[in-house]
Design a protein around this motif. Structure first.
Motif, PDB file in Angstrom:
ATOM      1  N   ARG A 264      -3.490   1.753  -8.311  1.00 34.77           N
ATOM      2  CA  ARG A 264      -4.746   1.042  -8.027  1.00 34.77           C
ATOM      3  C   ARG A 264      -4.500  -0.473  -7.999  1.00 34.77           C
ATOM      4  NH1 ARG A 264      -8.552  -1.150 -11.019  1.00 34.77           N
ATOM      5  NH2 ARG A 264      -7.427  -0.668 -12.938  1.00 34.77           N
ATOM      6  N   GLN A 265      -3.718  -0.944  -8.962  1.00 36.47           N
ATOM      7  CA  GLN A 265      -3.411  -2.386  -8.984  1.00 36.47           C
ATOM      8  C   GLN A 265      -2.572  -2.803  -7.773  1.00 36.47           C
ATOM      9  OE1 GLN A 265      -1.676  -2.498 -12.938  1.00 36.47           O
ATOM     10  NE2 GLN A 265      -3.486  -3.525 -13.772  1.00 36.47           N
ATOM     11  N   MET A 266      -1.633  -1.935  -7.372  1.00 37.02           N
ATOM     12  CA  MET A 266      -0.823  -2.268  -6.194  1.00 37.02           C
ATOM     13  C   MET A 266      -1.695  -2.350  -4.941  1.00 37.02           C
ATOM     14  SD  MET A 266       2.813  -0.281  -6.570  1.00 37.02           S
ATOM     15  CE  MET A 266       2.750   0.868  -7.927  1.00 37.02           C
ATOM     16  N   HIS A 267      -2.615  -1.395  -4.812  1.00 34.48           N
ATOM     17  CA  HIS A 267      -3.533  -1.454  -3.656  1.00 34.48           C
ATOM     18  C   HIS A 267      -4.336  -2.750  -3.676  1.00 34.48           C
ATOM     19  CE1 HIS A 267      -2.822   2.388  -1.799  1.00 34.48           C
ATOM     20  NE2 HIS A 267      -3.156   3.095  -2.868  1.00 34.48           N
ATOM     21  N   LEU A 268      -4.815  -3.123  -4.871  1.00 38.06           N
ATOM     22  CA  LEU A 268      -5.605  -4.348  -4.962  1.00 38.06           C
ATOM     23  C   LEU A 268      -4.758  -5.583  -4.609  1.00 38.06           C
ATOM     24  CD1 LEU A 268      -8.249  -5.836  -5.760  1.00 38.06           C
ATOM     25  CD2 LEU A 268      -7.255  -6.097  -8.051  1.00 38.06           C
ATOM     26  N   MET A 269      -3.539  -5.633  -5.135  1.00 36.20           N
ATOM     27  CA  MET A 269      -2.679  -6.795  -4.834  1.00 36.20           C
ATOM     28  C   MET A 269      -2.424  -6.877  -3.324  1.00 36.20           C
ATOM     29  SD  MET A 269      -0.016  -7.065  -8.056  1.00 36.20           S
ATOM     30  CE  MET A 269       0.612  -5.390  -8.104  1.00 36.20           C
ATOM     31  N   ALA A 270      -2.265  -5.716  -2.699  1.00 38.01           N
ATOM     32  CA  ALA A 270      -2.056  -5.696  -1.243  1.00 38.01           C
ATOM     33  C   ALA A 270      -3.282  -6.265  -0.523  1.00 38.01           C
ATOM     34  CB  ALA A 270      -1.773  -4.267  -0.781  1.00 38.01           C
ATOM     35  N   GLU A 271      -4.460  -5.818  -0.964  1.00 39.05           N
ATOM     36  CA  GLU A 271      -5.687  -6.308  -0.314  1.00 39.05           C
ATOM     37  C   GLU A 271      -5.845  -7.817  -0.505  1.00 39.05           C
ATOM     38  OE1 GLU A 271      -8.717  -3.825  -2.056  1.00 39.05           O
ATOM     39  OE2 GLU A 271      -7.783  -2.042  -1.137  1.00 39.05           O
ATOM     40  N   LEU A 272      -5.547  -8.283  -1.717  1.00 40.63           N
ATOM     41  CA  LEU A 272      -5.688  -9.718  -1.993  1.00 40.63           C
ATOM     42  C   LEU A 272      -4.691 -10.531  -1.173  1.00 40.63           C
ATOM     43  CD1 LEU A 272      -6.247  -9.568  -5.863  1.00 40.63           C
ATOM     44  CD2 LEU A 272      -7.975  -9.970  -4.088  1.00 40.63           C
ATOM     45  N   ALA A 273      -3.498  -9.976  -0.979  1.00 43.51           N
ATOM     46  CA  ALA A 273      -2.498 -10.679  -0.159  1.00 43.51           C
ATOM     47  C   ALA A 273      -2.997 -10.813   1.269  1.00 43.51           C
ATOM     48  CB  ALA A 273      -1.176  -9.919  -0.185  1.00 43.51           C
ATOM     49  N   LYS A 274      -3.615  -9.743   1.752  1.00 39.72           N
ATOM     50  CA  LYS A 274      -4.130  -9.762   3.124  1.00 39.72           C
ATOM     51  C   LYS A 274      -5.256 -10.787   3.235  1.00 39.72           C
ATOM     52  CE  LYS A 274      -4.765  -7.101   7.046  1.00 39.72           C
ATOM     53  NZ  LYS A 274      -4.005  -6.128   7.788  1.00 39.72           N
ATOM     54  N   GLN A 275      -6.114 -10.795   2.226  1.00 38.66           N
ATOM     55  CA  GLN A 275      -7.290 -11.655   2.267  1.00 38.66           C
ATOM     56  C   GLN A 275      -6.948 -13.136   2.020  1.00 38.66           C
ATOM     57  OE1 GLN A 275     -10.291 -10.248  -0.444  1.00 38.66           O
ATOM     58  NE2 GLN A 275     -11.826 -11.758   0.226  1.00 38.66           N
TER      59      GLN A 275
ATOM     60  N   HIS B  59       0.846  -1.206   0.000  1.00 37.51           N
ATOM     61  CA  HIS B  59       0.000   0.000   0.000  1.00 37.51           C
ATOM     62  C   HIS B  59       0.880   1.254   0.000  1.00 37.51           C
ATOM     63  CE1 HIS B  59      -4.008  -1.662   0.276  1.00 37.51           C
ATOM     64  NE2 HIS B  59      -3.740  -2.364   1.374  1.00 37.51           N
ATOM     65  N   ALA B  60       1.956   1.230   0.783  1.00 38.83           N
ATOM     66  CA  ALA B  60       2.833   2.408   0.860  1.00 38.83           C
ATOM     67  C   ALA B  60       3.503   2.666  -0.498  1.00 38.83           C
ATOM     68  CB  ALA B  60       3.894   2.207   1.947  1.00 38.83           C
ATOM     69  N   LEU B  61       3.880   1.582  -1.186  1.00 43.85           N
ATOM     70  CA  LEU B  61       4.484   1.758  -2.513  1.00 43.85           C
ATOM     71  C   LEU B  61       3.477   2.382  -3.484  1.00 43.85           C
ATOM     72  CD1 LEU B  61       6.470  -1.610  -2.882  1.00 43.85           C
ATOM     73  CD2 LEU B  61       7.378   0.655  -2.282  1.00 43.85           C
ATOM     74  N   ALA B  62       2.213   1.974  -3.352  1.00 44.93           N
ATOM     75  CA  ALA B  62       1.163   2.551  -4.197  1.00 44.93           C
ATOM     76  C   ALA B  62       0.975   4.032  -3.869  1.00 44.93           C
ATOM     77  CB  ALA B  62      -0.148   1.789  -3.983  1.00 44.93           C
ATOM     78  N   ASP B  63       0.985   4.354  -2.575  1.00 45.04           N
ATOM     79  CA  ASP B  63       0.816   5.754  -2.166  1.00 45.04           C
ATOM     80  C   ASP B  63       1.940   6.630  -2.718  1.00 45.04           C
ATOM     81  OD1 ASP B  63      -1.505   5.181  -0.804  1.00 45.04           O
ATOM     82  OD2 ASP B  63      -0.521   4.945   1.153  1.00 45.04           O
ATOM     83  N   ILE B  64       3.161   6.097  -2.709  1.00 42.73           N
ATOM     84  CA  ILE B  64       4.285   6.858  -3.253  1.00 42.73           C
ATOM     85  C   ILE B  64       4.083   7.116  -4.753  1.00 42.73           C
ATOM     86  CG2 ILE B  64       6.758   6.685  -3.829  1.00 42.73           C
ATOM     87  CD1 ILE B  64       7.100   5.343  -1.035  1.00 42.73           C
ATOM     88  N   ALA B  65       3.590   6.088  -5.451  1.00 37.71           N
ATOM     89  CA  ALA B  65       3.334   6.246  -6.892  1.00 37.71           C
ATOM     90  C   ALA B  65       2.325   7.371  -7.138  1.00 37.71           C
ATOM     91  CB  ALA B  65       2.812   4.933  -7.476  1.00 37.71           C
ATOM     92  N   ASP B  66       1.323   7.435  -6.284  1.00 36.44           N
ATOM     93  CA  ASP B  66       0.297   8.474  -6.442  1.00 36.44           C
ATOM     94  C   ASP B  66       0.796   9.853  -6.041  1.00 36.44           C
ATOM     95  OD1 ASP B  66      -1.950   7.447  -7.609  1.00 36.44           O
ATOM     96  OD2 ASP B  66      -2.784   6.658  -5.730  1.00 36.44           O
ATOM     97  N   LYS B  67       1.531   9.874  -4.922  1.00 33.26           N
ATOM     98  CA  LYS B  67       1.887  11.171  -4.328  1.00 33.26           C
ATOM     99  C   LYS B  67       3.074  11.829  -5.029  1.00 33.26           C
ATOM    100  CE  LYS B  67       2.984  12.910   0.344  1.00 33.26           C
ATOM    101  NZ  LYS B  67       3.292  12.452   1.719  1.00 33.26           N
ATOM    102  N   TYR B  68       4.051  11.020  -5.451  1.00 34.56           N
ATOM    103  CA  TYR B  68       5.296  11.611  -5.956  1.00 34.56           C
ATOM    104  C   TYR B  68       5.586  11.269  -7.413  1.00 34.56           C
ATOM    105  CZ  TYR B  68       6.268  12.021  -0.932  1.00 34.56           C
ATOM    106  OH  TYR B  68       6.205  12.312   0.406  1.00 34.56           O
TER     107      TYR B  68
END
Lengths: 154, 544
Positions: free
Chosen positions: B349-360, B69-78
């Protein structure tokens, strides 16, 4: 000039900007490793990047100063030379000379350097910050710092 | 997964402060670009064609959902909302501003991540088997050893100004899924006849302009001497590696010129000396690290049958899963190689999804493969259909692992200042061509790798089919190579002959696959057929 056997090289005490020793600054010029090995009375020597520091090991008891030259800061052979001397028990002054910059100071200290004579004098505040920055280290080196694994396991 | 203690956290926090200070001094003009360059490189910051690129370390390719999720946030923010997963299991961002870099490193440090030594002439991030801890064929999980070496190599005072970059991979099975013998040091954790674990050291492999397969220089280093032996390998290199020519400065050249036996002898001498220096962490440190990589609580008695009633799903499950050591589980591979896409790219968006799927579905764990895909290492077979449905909906369901569509490609001339030719469009055209003709599945396992210059970041030497982009009098030209492998049967690919233009290279790849199809015997992969029949039939078809 510098390559002529016996020619005196090296930095003078007033070029030493940082020193972490209590004894007096060694005030005589250094000679090349080849000259040093040939001369039985020399007490100060200068190591260039291509020199083998181990050639000095039979003579450590008569050495008061070793200068390790960094003609360019990106040539890291001097770090190994320094550690090899300290690992062999050398306790005299180990002076980094040449292109010695702020961001290499901490690693040089770790490898056993205890005096620094940069070609271009360094900003005092930046240098002090650099020397003080790393409170912990991951590896055993030549500065006596206890590695993190040692702190973890006693 | 490994978790930082207060010491590890303090180290990355200190690094952030240090880099902030270095960036300040650079912006104030106290550091020249020449002086700043190795410092920013050791923090993963490259200057590319259009902007700075930041490469973030993913040690041994393992991360959790919080980190993804943090890697995805960096992609969005920076950056521009995406990132690129690399052949060394890292991620890089292509559109970074220098002044943002310290803040990005601070964001990373909050989730126990960093960009330490992801570039520069130092020991790089250590890579490993992406199925570590999940595959049935390993003698141990290799990651505790990789973590031990990560700590040893981080901020190493003697080895931060090496002749050239230095890459280490650690595996623990006879199946090599990490291109181990194509690293400066490849380590295979093995069990000896007495049943003890130890490490075999392969030194002096690499790709680049002079590809070499690493010879074994010691077949067993006891675990309580691992760090000391690695230190000896590095010291011999630091002292004697060539510094007169950057193209001959990698350790492979030293080992080659000196001879593996002489190099091994010098390492043994240094090793004997260093053993007396007490530089080795106690085995207790390895024992401290190991439980972090213990198995999650796998359920028992789970069903192992796959419901194959949905043919599209069955296709994906057959292609994109790997057997797991625990009954009822598999490792599931998320392909980052959609047809016509950019290999290894993922949107935020895909990174966030992969993170969620890993958790689930995967005990909160993900892996980056060196083939630029993502693994969910521990998925219940019963959950696969639900997982696939969500991947498919997000454009992440391509059923093409290890096929001709699963291409490794470097960033090439679209981004990289070293490149001679573009890689990405070639990968796109090839995957489009084979997908459109419906040939992908028929061809089976076929590893195609593309580099945009001789530095070989796209591993073209190790491709069953390799493509090397060169500059021919100002025009992009592509050489075709055949017969490479980065697996346990490591081999280096050979050039077929004169190169091709952009359209011609896609045709040439297709021609090569036709030679394979008309010559293969039952069960033969492209690589097997090539090895059996040799280069001539391919040359005949390509140039005849």
């Amino acid at each position: 000039m510098a390559d002529t056997p016996g020619t005196v090289l090296g930095t003078s005490p007033d070029e030493v900007q940082f020193r972490f020793r209590d004894d007096d600054v060694v005030d005589h010029g250094t000679v090349t490793v080849d000259s040093f090995v040939d001369q039985s009375n020399a007490t100060a020597v200068r190591i260039e990047p291509g020199d083998d520091a181990r050639e000095l090991l039979p003579h450590l008891d008569r050495i008061a100063l070793v200068e390790v030259n960094f003609p360019v800061f990106g040539d890291g052979r001097g770090y190994s030379a320094a550690r090899i001397l300290r690992e062999a028990g050398y306790e005299g002054e180990l002076r980094a000379v040449g292109e010695v910059l702020i961001d290499q100071l901490a690693y040089m200290r770790r490898c056993g350097f205890d005096a620094f004579a940069p070609d271009t004098p360094l900003d005092m505040a930046d240098a002090e910050a650099a020397f003080a920055r790393w409170g912990n280290v991951y590896q055993h080196a030549a500065d006596g710092a206890e590695p993190i694994w040692q702190l973890r396991h006693g | 997964m490994y978790q930082y203690d207060s010491y590890d956290q303090a180290m990355v926090d200190t690094r952030v402060e240090e880099f902030r200070d270095q960036t300040r001094r650079r912006l104030e003009g106290k550091l020249s670009e020449d002086q700043f360059k190795p410092l920013r490189l050791m923090n993963g910051l490259y200057l590319q064609l259009h902007a700075y690129m930041l490469r973030v370390a993913i040690p041994y390719g393992t991360l959790d959902s919080r980190q993804m999720h943090a890697l995805a946030d960096i992609a969005d923010k920076y950056d521009r909302g995406y990132g690129h997963f690399t052949t060394r299991q890292n991620i890089q961002y292509n559109w970074i501003k220098l002044e943002d870099a310290p803040d990005i490193l601070a964001d990373l440090a909050k989730v126990e991540m960093h960009a330490i030594q992801t570039s520069g002439n130092c020991i790089r991030n250590i890579s490993s088997d992406h199925f570590a801890g999940a595959a049935a064929d390993e003698v141990a999980d290799p990651r505790p050893y990789a973590e031990l070496l990560r700590q040893w190599s981080s901020f190493h005072p003697e080895f931060s100004y090496l002749p050239r970059k230095f890459k280490i991979a650690v595996i623990a099975s006879d199946s090599d899924r990490a291109a181990m013998k194509l690293h400066d040091i490849g380590i295979q954790i093995v069990r000896n006849d007495a049943g003890e674990l130890g490490a075999a050291f392969f030194v002096g492999g690499g790709m680049g302009r002079t590809p070499m397969i690493a010879p074994c220089i010691r077949d067993f280093v006891p675990l309580d001497q691992l760090v000391t032996y690695a230190e000896a390998c590095l010291r011999v290199y630091n002292r004697h590696g060539r510094r007169d020519n950057k193209y001959k400065a990698r350790i492979k050249i030293l080992v080659h010129e000196m001879g593996a036996e002489e190099y091994a002898r010098q390492v043994e001498e240094e090793f004997a000396h260093l053993l007396e220096q007490g530089i080795e962490p106690p085995l207790a440190e390895l024992e401290r690290i190991r439980p972090y990589f213990a198995d999650p609580e796998f359920e028992t008695g789970l069903p192992s049958e796959l419901d194959r009633s949905d043919p599209e799903f069955a296709l994906w499950a057959d292609s994109n899963t790997h057997p797991h050591k625990t009954p009822g589980y598999v490792s599931a591979i998320i392909s980052l190689k959609p047809v016509g896409g950019i290999p290894g790219d993922a949107s935020a968006r895909q990174m966030h999804l992969m993170a969620e799927l890993a958790k689930q579905y995967s005990f909160d764990e993900l892996r980056v493969m060196h083939t630029q895909n993502i693994v969910l290492p521990h998925v219940r077979i019963a959950d696969l259909h639900a997982l696939w449905s969500q991947l498919e909906a997000a454009g992440l369901g391509a059923p093409n692992l290890d096929t001709i569509e699963d291409i490794i490609a470097c960033p090439g001339l679209d981004y990289c200042s070293l490149a001679n030719a573009r890689s990405i469009p070639i990968a796109q055209r090839i995957s489009e061509r084979f997908a459109a003709k419906g040939r992908t599945r028929e061809l089976g396992e076929l590893k195609l790798k593309i580099s945009g210059c001789i530095n070989a970041c796209g591993h073209h030497h190790a491709g069953h089919i390799g493509i090397l982009g060169v500059d021919k009098k100002g025009v992009e030209n592509y050489q075709l190579l055949l017969g490479g492998s980065e697996a346990q049967d490591t081999s280096l690919a050979k050039i077929t002959g004169p190169g091709f233009d952009e359209a011609g290279i896609v045709d040439a790849v297709e021609t090569a696959t036709e030679v394979y199809l008309s010559n293969r015997t039952e069960g033969e992969r492209f690589l097997d057929t090539y090895r059996r029949i040799g280069m001539e039939p391919f040359k005949e078809a390509l140039y005849g």
